[in-house]
Design a protein around this motif. Structure first.
Motif, short mmCIF file in Angstrom:
data_model
loop_
_atom_site.label_atom_id
_atom_site.label_comp_id
_atom_site.label_asym_id
_atom_site.label_seq_id
_atom_site.Cartn_x
_atom_site.Cartn_y
_atom_site.Cartn_z
N CYS A 93 1.04 11.51 -2.59
CA CYS A 93 0.79 10.62 -1.45
C CYS A 93 1.65 9.36 -1.54
N TYR A 94 1.84 8.88 -2.75
CA TYR A 94 2.70 7.71 -2.93
C TYR A 94 4.15 8.04 -2.53
N SER A 126 -0.72 1.34 3.19
CA SER A 126 -0.36 0.91 1.83
C SER A 126 -1.59 0.38 1.08
N TYR A 141 -3.58 3.02 -11.81
CA TYR A 141 -2.12 3.06 -11.67
C TYR A 141 -1.61 1.65 -11.34
N LEU A 154 5.99 3.84 -10.05
CA LEU A 154 4.55 3.99 -10.22
C LEU A 154 4.27 4.46 -11.64
N TYR A 200 6.65 6.58 0.81
CA TYR A 200 8.04 6.13 0.78
C TYR A 200 8.91 6.94 1.74
N LEU A 243 -5.38 4.41 -5.84
CA LEU A 243 -4.65 4.53 -7.11
C LEU A 243 -5.21 3.62 -8.19
N LEU A 298 -4.00 3.40 0.16
CA LEU A 298 -3.48 4.21 -0.95
C LEU A 298 -3.49 3.43 -2.26
N ALA A 299 -3.18 2.16 -2.20
CA ALA A 299 -3.22 1.34 -3.42
C ALA A 299 -4.64 1.25 -3.97
N TYR A 354 6.43 8.16 -10.82
CA TYR A 354 7.29 8.14 -9.64
C TYR A 354 8.34 7.05 -9.87
N VAL A 361 4.13 -3.15 -0.19
CA VAL A 361 3.55 -2.28 -1.22
C VAL A 361 3.11 -3.11 -2.43
#
Length: 367
Positions: free
Chosen positions: A179-180, A302, A316, A351, A184, A309, A305-306, A361, A216
């Motif tokens: 997903c990350y 963003s 992460y 990441l 992008y 994570l 998703l952050a 990543y 991000v």
């Protein structure tokens, strides 16, 4: 002589005579034919000829009309008149010629001058459509179609992110890493296209890249701070008066599990506002950013998703501080200098599984 005298008294009424008899009767030099006998013969001959002429006129005999009667008892003009009348009678009674058919031809109507004038008037009043208007309409439809296509692609990308969020309790680290990568390759490209529509930023590609990179980084900072705040609130409310025990660890694990399973529904309004306000304060010269729908959606994706994570395991994190190119941590952008190892700028942060952990990543950089 007696026999001849007897013949004078006899009257032959028969209508038949042979050719020899006719020749003798018609000869005026024969001593054996008396004047009376010759008169009787001529009378019967005329009566017989008259009967034949009647039958010819009625069309019952055709052989006797072609030649005059033998013996010359009638004159030439009488015979010609008889033949003409007979022929005319036959033609009037029996006709072999087909009847003449008279066809009626419809009269040709002359061209109507009034209709002609009206037709000319119709033709001359036809107006040619304006092609410029049609071209503008086509251009408008094409623009609307392109805008709809972009919206569909954005919706597809958001659905992919939301799908990952909806299955957060089953999500593993590798799935979130994908997903990350999608953020992008798809989300960033769509936001970049939205920024291209802003006139103040149309020709400043470096500034647009820095804006998207900063979003991000700010999203991870905001969600990391939110996670720390929630943990501290739980400890202060439930664990501060109590002495440290195994229950503390169980409670912390339960809170982490709860937050991990609710990443798709957790209220992140505070984090989104924090990222947006920092961005507006830094780029106060560009107020048009506040109304850019593509940028606003990119900020929301963003942050969500952050948050997912940072709630996985040890959490992460991002790496964007290195200034020397490392193959295990960075990848060059297609326009970067392949012979240089000095990093000029980051287009996308790396990441890591945890602070100081493995890179899952790689960062995209310009050297």
């Amino acid at each position: 002589m007696k026999e001849v005298g007897d013949d004078e008294d006899s009257s032959d009424i028969s209508g038949y005579h042979s050719d020899s008899d006719s020749a003798i009767m018609m000869s005026g030099n024969s001593p054996y034919v008396t004047k009376r006998a010759r008169h009787n013969f001529l009378t019967r001959s005329v009566r017989s000829g008259s009967n034949r002429s009647g039958r010819t006129r009625l069309g019952l005999s055709s052989s006797s009309t072609d030649s005059p009667p033998a013996g010359g008892s009638t004159t030439d003009w009488e015979w010609s008149a008889t033949k003409s009348s007979t022929t005319a009678s036959c033609r009037s009674i029996v006709s072999t010629e087909p009847p003449t058919v008279i066809k009626k031809v419809p009269p040709v109507k002359p061209w109507c001058s009034a209709c002609e004038d009206r037709a000319v008037l119709q033709v001359t009043t036809i107006t040619v459509p304006d092609t410029t208007t049609h071209q503008n309409e086509v251009a408008s439809l094409q623009s609307e179609l392109e805008r709809t296509r972009m919206e569909l692609e954005q919706t597809k990308a958001r659905l992919q992110v939301l799908d990952a969020h909806a299955q957060a309790k089953e999500l593993s680290g590798p799935r979130l890493v994908r997903c990350y990568g999608n953020l992008y390759s798809q989300g960033r490209v769509e936001a970049l296209n939205a920024l291209d529509g802003l006139l103040p930023l149309k020709d400043d590609s470096e500034l647009k890249s820095k804006i998207l990179f900063s979003v991000v980084v700010l999203a991870f900072m905001a969600t990391g701070g939110q996670l720390s705040t929630k943990r501290e609130q739980v400890k202060r409310i439930l664990l501060s008066p109590a002495p440290h025990s195994s229950a503390h660890k169980e409670l912390e694990e339960a809170v982490a599990t709860y937050l991990r399973r609710t990443v798709d529904t957790f209220d992140l309004t505070h984090c989104i506002e924090e990222v947006s306000s920092q961005l507006w304060a830094t780029l106060y010269d560009y107020p048009c950013l506040k109304t850019c729908a593509g940028l606003l959606q990119y900020i929301k994706d963003s942050v969500r998703l952050a948050w997912a994570l940072v709630n996985q395991g040890a959490g992460y994190c991002l790496e964007y501080e290195e200034r020397v190119f490392r193959r295990d941590l960075h990848v060059r952008f297609h326009s970067a200098d392949a012979d240089s190892n000095t990093i000029r700028t980051y287009l996308w942060p790396a990441l890591l599984e945890s602070p100081g952990g493995n890179c899952v990543y790689k960062a995209v950089v310009l050297t």
